[in-house]
Motif scaffolding. Structure first.
Motif, PDB file in Angstrom:
ATOM      1  N   TYR A  93     -51.320 -19.606 -18.310  1.00 21.24           N
ATOM      2  CA  TYR A  93     -49.971 -19.899 -17.853  1.00 21.24           C
ATOM      3  C   TYR A  93     -48.997 -19.624 -18.995  1.00 21.24           C
ATOM      4  O   TYR A  93     -49.344 -19.728 -20.171  1.00 21.24           O
ATOM      5  N   LEU A 150     -53.433 -34.839 -18.059  1.00 19.99           N
ATOM      6  CA  LEU A 150     -53.428 -35.302 -16.672  1.00 19.99           C
ATOM      7  C   LEU A 150     -53.276 -36.819 -16.621  1.00 19.99           C
ATOM      8  O   LEU A 150     -54.023 -37.554 -17.267  1.00 19.99           O
ATOM      9  N   ALA A 197     -53.112 -23.568  -9.890  1.00 20.81           N
ATOM     10  CA  ALA A 197     -52.139 -24.626  -9.661  1.00 20.81           C
ATOM     11  C   ALA A 197     -50.734 -24.055  -9.820  1.00 20.81           C
ATOM     12  O   ALA A 197     -50.511 -23.106 -10.563  1.00 20.81           O
ATOM     13  N   PHE A 198     -49.796 -24.656  -9.107  1.00 18.24           N
ATOM     14  CA  PHE A 198     -48.384 -24.282  -9.190  1.00 18.24           C
ATOM     15  C   PHE A 198     -47.602 -25.493  -9.665  1.00 18.24           C
ATOM     16  O   PHE A 198     -47.868 -26.618  -9.237  1.00 18.24           O
ATOM     17  N   PHE A 199     -46.614 -25.235 -10.503  1.00 20.16           N
ATOM     18  CA  PHE A 199     -45.923 -26.322 -11.180  1.00 20.16           C
ATOM     19  C   PHE A 199     -44.468 -26.452 -10.763  1.00 20.16           C
ATOM     20  O   PHE A 199     -43.801 -25.449 -10.460  1.00 20.16           O
ATOM     21  N   GLY A 200     -43.995 -27.688 -10.790  1.00 21.19           N
ATOM     22  CA  GLY A 200     -42.582 -27.953 -10.648  1.00 21.19           C
ATOM     23  C   GLY A 200     -41.849 -27.693 -11.955  1.00 21.19           C
ATOM     24  O   GLY A 200     -42.438 -27.312 -12.968  1.00 21.19           O
ATOM     25  N   GLN A 201     -40.534 -27.944 -11.921  1.00 21.55           N
ATOM     26  CA  GLN A 201     -39.693 -27.644 -13.072  1.00 21.55           C
ATOM     27  C   GLN A 201     -39.729 -28.710 -14.151  1.00 21.55           C
ATOM     28  O   GLN A 201     -39.241 -28.482 -15.259  1.00 21.55           O
ATOM     29  N   TYR A 258     -50.811 -33.250  -8.593  1.00 21.72           N
ATOM     30  CA  TYR A 258     -51.138 -33.742  -9.928  1.00 21.72           C
ATOM     31  C   TYR A 258     -49.861 -34.157 -10.657  1.00 21.72           C
ATOM     32  O   TYR A 258     -48.797 -33.557 -10.466  1.00 21.72           O
ATOM     33  N   TYR A 264     -54.029 -37.818 -10.194  1.00 19.34           N
ATOM     34  CA  TYR A 264     -53.976 -36.751  -9.215  1.00 19.34           C
ATOM     35  C   TYR A 264     -54.348 -37.301  -7.841  1.00 19.34           C
ATOM     36  O   TYR A 264     -54.869 -38.424  -7.723  1.00 19.34           O
ATOM     37  N   PHE A 266     -44.631 -33.207 -15.485  1.00 20.79           N
ATOM     38  CA  PHE A 266     -44.752 -32.098 -14.550  1.00 20.79           C
ATOM     39  C   PHE A 266     -45.634 -32.481 -13.377  1.00 20.79           C
ATOM     40  O   PHE A 266     -46.689 -33.099 -13.539  1.00 20.79           O
ATOM     41  N   GLY A 305     -48.069 -30.895 -29.463  1.00 28.35           N
ATOM     42  CA  GLY A 305     -49.370 -31.102 -30.093  1.00 28.35           C
ATOM     43  C   GLY A 305     -50.467 -31.554 -29.156  1.00 28.35           C
ATOM     44  O   GLY A 305     -51.642 -31.589 -29.537  1.00 28.35           O
ATOM     45  N   HIS A 306     -50.085 -31.907 -27.952  1.00 29.09           N
ATOM     46  CA  HIS A 306     -51.075 -32.385 -26.975  1.00 29.09           C
ATOM     47  C   HIS A 306     -51.192 -31.483 -25.747  1.00 29.09           C
ATOM     48  O   HIS A 306     -52.098 -31.666 -24.936  1.00 29.09           O
ATOM     49  N   GLY A 307     -50.294 -30.565 -25.609  1.00 26.68           N
ATOM     50  CA  GLY A 307     -50.322 -29.730 -24.418  1.00 26.68           C
ATOM     51  C   GLY A 307     -49.998 -30.555 -23.187  1.00 26.68           C
ATOM     52  O   GLY A 307     -49.161 -31.465 -23.223  1.00 26.68           O
ATOM     53  N   LEU A 308     -50.674 -30.262 -22.101  1.00 25.77           N
ATOM     54  CA  LEU A 308     -50.495 -31.021 -20.864  1.00 25.77           C
ATOM     55  C   LEU A 308     -51.693 -31.935 -20.666  1.00 25.77           C
ATOM     56  O   LEU A 308     -52.841 -31.487 -20.754  1.00 25.77           O
ATOM     57  N   GLY A 332     -40.871 -24.903 -15.943  1.00 25.87           N
ATOM     58  CA  GLY A 332     -42.250 -25.260 -15.640  1.00 25.87           C
ATOM     59  C   GLY A 332     -43.199 -24.158 -16.058  1.00 25.87           C
ATOM     60  O   GLY A 332     -42.799 -23.121 -16.569  1.00 25.87           O
ATOM     61  N   GLY A 364     -55.255 -26.429 -22.583  1.00 25.84           N
ATOM     62  CA  GLY A 364     -55.260 -26.407 -24.029  1.00 25.84           C
ATOM     63  C   GLY A 364     -53.946 -26.951 -24.555  1.00 25.84           C
ATOM     64  O   GLY A 364     -53.035 -27.301 -23.792  1.00 25.84           O
ATOM     65  N   THR A 365     -53.830 -27.001 -25.868  1.00 28.53           N
ATOM     66  CA  THR A 365     -52.644 -27.575 -26.498  1.00 28.53           C
ATOM     67  C   THR A 365     -51.488 -26.586 -26.584  1.00 28.53           C
ATOM     68  O   THR A 365     -50.398 -26.957 -26.996  1.00 28.53           O
ATOM     69  N   GLN A 381     -46.279 -33.676 -20.818  1.00 22.69           N
ATOM     70  CA  GLN A 381     -46.348 -32.664 -21.866  1.00 22.69           C
ATOM     71  C   GLN A 381     -45.712 -33.214 -23.121  1.00 22.69           C
ATOM     72  O   GLN A 381     -44.546 -33.629 -23.132  1.00 22.69           O
ATOM     73  N   PHE A 418     -50.406 -21.327 -22.271  1.00 24.58           N
ATOM     74  CA  PHE A 418     -51.451 -22.318 -22.081  1.00 24.58           C
ATOM     75  C   PHE A 418     -52.652 -21.706 -21.382  1.00 24.58           C
ATOM     76  O   PHE A 418     -52.511 -21.011 -20.369  1.00 24.58           O
ATOM     77  N   TYR A 463     -48.748 -34.508 -14.684  1.00 22.00           N
ATOM     78  CA  TYR A 463     -49.074 -34.274 -16.079  1.00 22.00           C
ATOM     79  C   TYR A 463     -47.907 -34.731 -16.942  1.00 22.00           C
ATOM     80  O   TYR A 463     -46.758 -34.734 -16.504  1.00 22.00           O
TER      81      TYR A 463
END
Lengths: 113, 116
Positions: A36, B45, B105-109, B33, B48, B90, B40-43, A43, A104-105, B37, A90, B35
């Protein structure tokens, strides 16, 4: 448990040069892998995926990724970087059968004009 | 962005107050889901859902609850907000991967939440 790792927080590349963003994975069973991209204040946008089949998968905006089972890697690549490719990238894996996605981060890509 | 609306987009709230974030989808996807953000941690969860009234915890669920009373809506509630919950949240949706086609997966804004 399923997981992915992105070993580089930051990647810099000159415009026009090839780029690689690295990802390694740890899964039980066959992996469902994804890349991604996230632009500032947006997003995540889906780029490409590997589910099965050819190890080289092609995606949006000229990106491709190479699945390597022996090295448990799924590196994102592009032959010629553009300044507009600068973003946060990502790698993700989908857990089967739980259907959670693990990320991942992130790797911040900067393409230098 | 594939028919996913998050509201509000920005919120500032005080420590100790309850906060509810909403995710609304028009895609009729089964899975939803939440998430967070963080640098340093990314996303990561939070929770869900795999159907109406069917939810489960993710890796960072402490301090959060969720509800899904309709296919299209998935609510995330911070019962008593803390500064550590300042983050960007997210929502994402997906279908079951049965056909091996609709697997992503598709994400919101996103919703930027600040707890002061």
């Amino acid at each position: 448990a399923q997981s992915v790792a992105q070993p580089e927080d930051q990647v810099n590349v000159a415009e026009g040069n090839p780029l690689t963003v690295k990802c390694t994975y740890s899964v039980s069973g066959n992996p469902y892998l994804f890349w991604y991209v996230q632009y500032p204040n947006r997003g995540l946008q889906f780029l490409l995926k590997y589910i099965t089949g050819d190890n080289l998968v092609k995606g949006s905006y000229g990106f491709e990724a190479e699945f390597n089972k022996s090295q448990t890697s799924f590196h994102l690549k592009k032959p010629s970087a553009l300044v507009s490719d600068s973003a946060l990238y990502f790698c993700a894996v989908r857990d089967i059968p739980g259907n959670q996605f693990y990320f991942g981060t992130g790797t911040s890509l900067t393409v230098i004009p | 962005d594939a028919g996913i609306t998050q509201s509000p987009r920005h919120k500032v709230t005080e420590t100790g107050t309850p906060v509810t974030l909403r995710c609304h989808q028009t895609e009729n996807h089964r899975y939803m889901y939440w998430y967070r953000q963080d640098p340093g941690h990314g996303l990561r969860l939070i929770h869900y859902s795999y159907g109406v009234k069917d939810t489960d915890k993710g890796e960072v669920s402490d301090g959060y609850s969720v509800s899904r009373s309709k296919t299209e809506d998935f609510l995330l509630t911070l019962e008593s907000a803390t500064s550590s919950q300042t983050s960007v949240y997210f929502c994402a949706i997906s279908e079951p991967p049965w056909d091996r086609v609709n697997t992503e997966a598709f994400f919101g804004q996103g919703t930027r939440l600040t707890v002061v």
